[in-house]
Design a protein around this motif. Structure first.
Motif, mmCIF file in Angstrom:
data_model
loop_
_atom_site.group_PDB
_atom_site.id
_atom_site.type_symbol
_atom_site.label_atom_id
_atom_site.label_comp_id
_atom_site.label_asym_id
_atom_site.label_seq_id
_atom_site.Cartn_x
_atom_site.Cartn_y
_atom_site.Cartn_z
ATOM 1 N N ASP A 1 1.648 -1.213 -0.013
ATOM 2 C CA ASP A 1 0.502 0.089 0.237
ATOM 3 C C ASP A 1 1.040 1.462 -0.013
ATOM 4 N N ILE A 2 0.948 2.096 -1.156
ATOM 5 C CA ILE A 2 1.652 3.354 -1.648
ATOM 6 C C ILE A 2 1.315 4.078 -0.824
ATOM 7 N N TYR A 3 1.831 4.987 0.003
ATOM 8 C CA TYR A 3 1.256 6.424 0.616
ATOM 9 C C TYR A 3 2.417 7.233 -0.371
ATOM 10 N N LEU B 1 4.367 16.944 3.617
ATOM 11 C CA LEU B 1 3.422 15.915 4.067
ATOM 12 C C LEU B 1 2.091 15.326 3.997
ATOM 13 N N LYS B 2 1.363 16.515 3.512
ATOM 14 C CA LYS B 2 -0.047 16.392 2.026
ATOM 15 C C LYS B 2 0.040 15.310 1.455
ATOM 16 N N LEU B 3 -0.757 14.546 0.935
ATOM 17 C CA LEU B 3 -1.183 13.024 0.559
ATOM 18 C C LEU B 3 -0.751 13.633 -1.244
ATOM 19 N N ASN B 4 -0.357 13.422 -1.817
ATOM 20 C CA ASN B 4 -0.151 13.719 -3.480
ATOM 21 C C ASN B 4 -0.265 12.665 -3.936
ATOM 22 N N TYR B 5 -0.397 11.079 -3.868
ATOM 23 C CA TYR B 5 -0.743 10.042 -5.017
ATOM 24 C C TYR B 5 -0.212 8.615 -3.260
ATOM 25 N N ARG B 6 -1.631 7.804 -3.927
ATOM 26 C CA ARG B 6 -2.011 7.008 -2.981
ATOM 27 C C ARG B 6 -2.380 5.803 -4.329
ATOM 28 N N GLY B 7 -1.856 4.192 -4.048
ATOM 29 C CA GLY B 7 -2.088 3.639 -4.839
ATOM 30 C C GLY B 7 -1.497 2.552 -5.345
ATOM 31 N N GLN B 8 -1.670 1.811 -6.334
ATOM 32 C CA GLN B 8 -0.232 0.870 -7.131
ATOM 33 C C GLN B 8 0.936 1.469 -7.144
ATOM 34 N N ILE B 9 1.729 0.405 -7.840
ATOM 35 C CA ILE B 9 3.506 0.596 -8.346
ATOM 36 C C ILE B 9 2.792 1.240 -9.419
ATOM 37 N N LEU C 1 -4.966 8.692 -13.545
ATOM 38 C CA LEU C 1 -6.204 8.144 -12.756
ATOM 39 C C LEU C 1 -5.212 7.272 -11.871
ATOM 40 N N GLN C 2 -5.572 7.908 -10.405
ATOM 41 C CA GLN C 2 -4.631 6.231 -9.144
ATOM 42 C C GLN C 2 -5.323 5.622 -9.392
ATOM 43 N N LYS C 3 -4.974 4.282 -9.217
ATOM 44 C CA LYS C 3 -5.943 3.318 -8.737
ATOM 45 C C LYS C 3 -5.226 2.752 -7.583
ATOM 46 N N PRO C 4 -6.236 2.138 -7.468
ATOM 47 C CA PRO C 4 -6.037 1.006 -5.960
ATOM 48 C C PRO C 4 -4.614 0.481 -6.202
ATOM 49 N N SER C 5 -3.690 -0.031 -5.003
ATOM 50 C CA SER C 5 -3.152 -0.240 -4.638
ATOM 51 C C SER C 5 -3.738 -2.290 -5.346
ATOM 52 N N ILE C 6 -3.487 -3.385 -5.437
ATOM 53 C CA ILE C 6 -3.897 -4.879 -4.823
ATOM 54 C C ILE C 6 -2.618 -5.697 -4.293
ATOM 55 N N GLY C 7 -3.528 -5.735 -2.988
ATOM 56 C CA GLY C 7 -2.722 -6.932 -3.009
ATOM 57 C C GLY C 7 -2.898 -7.824 -1.630
#
Length: 187
Positions: free
Chosen positions: A124-126, A132-140, A172-178
């Motif tokens: 899970d990547i942030y 320290l404001k979130l700019n991206y979250r999701g998959q590699i 588009l920011q896609k969720p990570s899967i794991g």
């Protein structure tokens, strides 16, 4: 192999602070001391997850490529080590050395940090900016074990490039899967 998507928390979210044991140095390390000048990548990973094993080499390559550009990388394992002893701090130390992690590998024993970040899976990547404001979250990237796509790190690299070039990330920011984080069960 269960497939759990990451929770896509709102962009702009402030990074929750933490002070956790680094399984490599044996010291407690805090976010405020680890953050990068330009960006900070917080990664929830673990030793045994096939999804993490699949991208380990690329995580190391990306961290090595961006470290000199003011980007800090922090790996955290929050798994329940009673039921998943392969994720114990001692084994985390061995894994970090084996993989050549150029970043701290922190142990979230209480799981409070994973809960604060609303982490759901490994990896899970942030990605946080200099404030320290979130700019991206999701998959590699789109690669997963067995899907035949090469591991390129393109989504994470793009997010970091946008911060470093002071451009908006319109991709588009896609969720990570794991694998799901192995939560402790209450007594």
């Amino acid at each position: 192999m269960a497939r759990t998507p990451s929770n896509m928390i709102p962009l702009g979210t402030q990074a929750p602070d933490f002070n956790l044991l680094d399984t490599v140095s044996g010291k407690k390390l805090a976010l405020q001391n680890l953050k990068g000048d330009k960006a900070t990548v917080v990664m929830f990973i673990c030793n045994h997850c096939p999804f993490v094993i699949h991208v380990n080499a690329e995580l190391v390559a990306i961290a090595n490529a961006y470290a000199e550009r003011g980007v800090s990388f922090i790996a955290i394992s929050s798994n329940d080590v009673v039921n998943y002893p392969q994720d114990s701090p001692e084994k985390m130390t061995i894994q970090a050395e084996k993989e050549g992690y150029p970043f701290p590998y922190l142990y979230d024993e209480t799981q409070a940090v994973a809960k604060a970040y609303d982490a759901a899976c490994t990896p899970d990547i942030y990605v946080f900016d200099a404030d320290l404001k979130l700019n991206y979250r999701g998959q590699i990237d789109d690669s997963r074990p067995g899907n035949g796509l090469p591991v390129t790190g393109k989504d994470l690299r793009h997010a970091l490039d946008c911060i470093l070039e002071n451009k908006e990330n319109t991709q588009l920011q896609k969720p990570s899967i794991g694998c799901n984080i192995k939560w402790k069960t209450s007594d």
